[in-house]
Design a protein around this motif. Sequence first.
Motif, PDB file in Angstrom:
ATOM      1  N   ASN A  86       0.821  -1.215   0.000  1.00 39.56           N
ATOM      2  CA  ASN A  86       0.000   0.000   0.000  1.00 39.56           C
ATOM      3  C   ASN A  86       0.861   1.275   0.000  1.00 39.56           C
ATOM      4  N   GLN A 107      -1.670  -5.302  13.825  1.00 38.83           N
ATOM      5  CA  GLN A 107      -2.214  -5.495  12.475  1.00 38.83           C
ATOM      6  C   GLN A 107      -2.735  -6.913  12.250  1.00 38.83           C
ATOM      7  N   ASP A 161      -5.445  -7.424  10.761  1.00 40.13           N
ATOM      8  CA  ASP A 161      -5.935  -7.230   9.388  1.00 40.13           C
ATOM      9  C   ASP A 161      -5.193  -6.012   8.828  1.00 40.13           C
ATOM     10  N   GLU A 201      -4.706  -4.592   5.938  1.00 40.02           N
ATOM     11  CA  GLU A 201      -5.383  -3.685   5.003  1.00 40.02           C
ATOM     12  C   GLU A 201      -6.326  -2.743   5.748  1.00 40.02           C
ATOM     13  N   LYS A 202      -7.115  -3.300   6.661  1.00 42.10           N
ATOM     14  CA  LYS A 202      -8.035  -2.483   7.448  1.00 42.10           C
ATOM     15  C   LYS A 202      -7.255  -1.542   8.374  1.00 42.10           C
ATOM     16  N   TRP A 203      -6.206  -2.084   9.021  1.00 45.74           N
ATOM     17  CA  TRP A 203      -5.400  -1.272   9.933  1.00 45.74           C
ATOM     18  C   TRP A 203      -4.820  -0.069   9.202  1.00 45.74           C
ATOM     19  N   TRP A 204      -4.225  -0.286   8.039  1.00 44.07           N
ATOM     20  CA  TRP A 204      -3.616   0.826   7.303  1.00 44.07           C
ATOM     21  C   TRP A 204      -4.663   1.834   6.838  1.00 44.07           C
ATOM     22  N   HIS A 205      -5.829   1.359   6.439  1.00 46.00           N
ATOM     23  CA  HIS A 205      -6.893   2.292   6.044  1.00 46.00           C
ATOM     24  C   HIS A 205      -7.233   3.217   7.210  1.00 46.00           C
ATOM     25  N   LEU A 206      -7.427   2.640   8.404  1.00 40.14           N
ATOM     26  CA  LEU A 206      -7.734   3.455   9.586  1.00 40.14           C
ATOM     27  C   LEU A 206      -6.552   4.362   9.942  1.00 40.14           C
ATOM     28  N   ASP A 246      -7.795   8.068   9.962  1.00 36.81           N
ATOM     29  CA  ASP A 246      -8.298   8.413  11.290  1.00 36.81           C
ATOM     30  C   ASP A 246      -7.147   8.856  12.194  1.00 36.81           C
TER      31      ASP A 246
END
Length: 161
Positions: A43, A88, A90, A92-97, A101
């Motif tokens: 990412n 982490q 997950d 992908e989810k962690w990096w999105h947040l 955020d």
Amino acid sequence: MLPTHTALALAPGWRLDKLSIGKRLPSAKSAKNMEIVEGYPPNYEQIKAAFNPDADVVFTYGNTLYSPNASYIDDVLLAHEKEHAKQQTDPEKWWHLYITDVEFRISQELAAYRAQYRYACTKYPNRADRFAILVKLAHDMSGPIYGNCIDFLTAFREIKS
């Protein structure tokens, strides 16, 4: 993830100027359960767009530590990155947040910097060294690499707590 532009002199013969930079990648033994690879995380374009990281910054994505410049990863920095690996479940989810955020980013970095500081305190018993390390970590945490999302004094107090 530590920028290397600030130099702090510590105990005789020890400097904290390039904590994350060196000549080799660590052995699998020192990394324990993390794979360390030369390159960028999957990412990276999203990270770059959000933060524009320096070339010497390392990234954890799941259980993989990415070192774009094949930089030496010392045990103090590794403690920080291992904390991110634990966070982490997950990636992908962690990096999105993490990217979107600010409060989440602060909470994750504070946990990682606390782990890094606790480890550094076990490795460097000299109080002056520990203080210099804490100042460096608070400086990094409050800097542009994380979007200037926390002030220095708050970072200092929170990392130390």
